[in-house]
Write an enzyme that holds these catalytic residues in place. Sequence first.
Site, PDB file in Angstrom:
ATOM      1  N   HIS A 125       0.866  -1.177   0.000  1.00 47.04           N
ATOM      2  CA  HIS A 125       0.000   0.000   0.000  1.00 47.04           C
ATOM      3  C   HIS A 125       0.910   1.236   0.000  1.00 47.04           C
ATOM      4  CE1 HIS A 125      -2.838   2.898   1.859  1.00 47.04           C
ATOM      5  NE2 HIS A 125      -3.818   2.062   1.570  1.00 47.04           N
ATOM      6  N   ASP A 202       2.949  -4.646   8.151  1.00 50.18           N
ATOM      7  CA  ASP A 202       1.759  -3.811   8.009  1.00 50.18           C
ATOM      8  C   ASP A 202       0.563  -4.747   8.161  1.00 50.18           C
ATOM      9  OD1 ASP A 202      -0.496  -2.565   7.058  1.00 50.18           O
ATOM     10  OD2 ASP A 202       0.422  -1.795   5.219  1.00 50.18           O
ATOM     11  N   GLN A 205      -4.599  -5.045   6.999  1.00 53.51           N
ATOM     12  CA  GLN A 205      -5.585  -5.951   6.404  1.00 53.51           C
ATOM     13  C   GLN A 205      -5.731  -7.246   7.183  1.00 53.51           C
ATOM     14  OE1 GLN A 205      -7.741  -5.333   4.029  1.00 53.51           O
ATOM     15  NE2 GLN A 205      -6.943  -3.275   3.835  1.00 53.51           N
ATOM     16  N   LYS A 228     -10.459  -0.515  10.699  1.00 58.18           N
ATOM     17  CA  LYS A 228     -10.717  -1.711   9.888  1.00 58.18           C
ATOM     18  C   LYS A 228     -11.106  -2.910  10.766  1.00 58.18           C
ATOM     19  CE  LYS A 228      -7.271  -0.494   6.365  1.00 58.18           C
ATOM     20  NZ  LYS A 228      -7.950   0.178   5.252  1.00 58.18           N
ATOM     21  N   CYS A 366      -4.847   2.680  -3.581  1.00 57.41           N
ATOM     22  CA  CYS A 366      -3.611   3.171  -2.944  1.00 57.41           C
ATOM     23  C   CYS A 366      -2.455   2.211  -3.194  1.00 57.41           C
ATOM     24  CB  CYS A 366      -3.799   3.394  -1.438  1.00 57.41           C
ATOM     25  SG  CYS A 366      -4.972   4.673  -1.067  1.00 57.41           S
TER      26      CYS A 366
END
Lengths: 411, 146
Positions: A125, A202, A205, A228, A366
């Site tokens: 991303h 990261d 997600q 999220k 993104c």
Amino acid sequence: MSIKPTLANARQDFPILAQTNRSKPLVYLDSASSAQKPRQVTEAMAAFYLNDYANIHRGIYELSERSTTLFEEARTAVANFIHAAHREEIVFVKNTTEGINLVADTFGRAQFKAGDEVLISAMEHHSNIVPWLQLKEQLGIILKVIPITDAGAIDLLAYQNLLSTRTKLVALSHASNVLGTINPVKEMIALAHAKQIPVLLDGAQAIPHMPVDVQNLDCDFYVFSGHKLYGPTGIGVLYAKKTWLDKMPVYQSGGGMIETVSFTDVTYAKAPHKFEAGTPDIAGAIGLHAAIQYVTAIGMPAIYAHEQTLLAYAEEKMAKIAGLRIIGTAKPKLGVISFVMDDIHPHDVGTVLDCEGIAIRAGHHCAMPLMARFNVPAMLRVSFGLYNTEKEIDVMVAAIEQAVKLFNVEA
Amino acid sequence: MSLRELYLEMLVDHGKHPRNFGTLPHASHQHAGHNPLCGDQLLVYLTLTDGLISDIKFEGSGCAISMASASLMSETVKDKTLDEFNHMFSRFHTLVTTGQTNDEDMGKLSIFSGVAEFPVRVKCATLAWHTLQAALAKDPNPVTTE
């Protein structure tokens, strides 16, 4: 008082889902962008503001103590949720982006020099690309990119060849926001650690969809956003191993992060407070705590299994649509399906679906370098949350078929 | 507002078979336009003769709305003066942002009135117009919608 939340009754906890979008029942398939919030989260935040709010770590009165306790309990809940060894390893930030920027600005600036390499992957991303490009501009570091296969998997052999004595950090998505691919991060971390290279994950997600154990993964940094994970916007988490936090210089400075201040000198508080200057998003942390309690009550393994069922169901149905190509077929993957249509632009499909009440993402997500990797200007993406159903997938598939019919009218 | 109203006419007639598609080798003006969000790319070429847009062509790729808009624009502005173009663009902008025509006959362009109900698609509909405007002004920078 409250009933234990279950997957079967989950939709009742999300009043927002019971509305219409362009006069059709809303089908929300954009949870990878941001998840909707259960009442348990909004009620916890409202109750905090109505009954328990004061600034934290400052007042000598009972109300401030209560607010401080609730804020610090949220930190403990996050630590337990991701299986951190110490609650002091949890730093509250505003979102994943700020978490990565914090690591780049403190760890990166202190540790990197010109010619050092940061290794990311081709599926990152923008939030895990641009902070490193900043260090490239400012320090002269080199950004190296692990290639991915056509299916959307990390090329592990290429990864091993890219790890060198110049590599100072591997910064990698735990799971891709576009392809859905769950990367073999445990194996990749072990390979990096064999060469004394720290690893940042990261987790934006991954965290809402699968159990995460930072000690088992042995990652050095793990970042994610609350929004999220069915929590509020404005709160996110940076997990960092205590050994790193103790070495990292301050990020933002001001109140709340100091021990003593004079006009000539300052000594800093210990981590995590050292990295939390100013009054933080206290209610956001309370809301995140409630969100963690919510998904924990349902069970992360149950959420993962539910979304895997939806993924298999949707992929089977979508494979039958003429001219539809799914991008990202590597397994294991999360409940994220990106796709393009022959001869129909993603935004035209998106508008057709919008008219049928369906909220999906269309665009570059993104991840412009990833669009270039697959040679498309944009993609459509559907993504699932714990509240989605097979019936909603049927509605989406019917709408895509309608778009195919509409756009294949011959002049 | 049905989808068919938004799409069908312009798609069948213009999105799939855009008019004036191609290059003008001896164009007096040309300009690039880009919508980074959608990936739409346009190049607009025109020849200005005695203050009239005597010829216009465009090439590029993008969504149906952007392609149909460029196609219909190219038909509409041909043999028009700069003042007439500016007036048309102003009316077109009002049309796609409000759905209103101010009682003027918009001709074929009126099929874009439905775009007003889809604010995120306004950029798609106006990209060609902004690009042509920049071409006429000899703006040194490419047009971008972001």
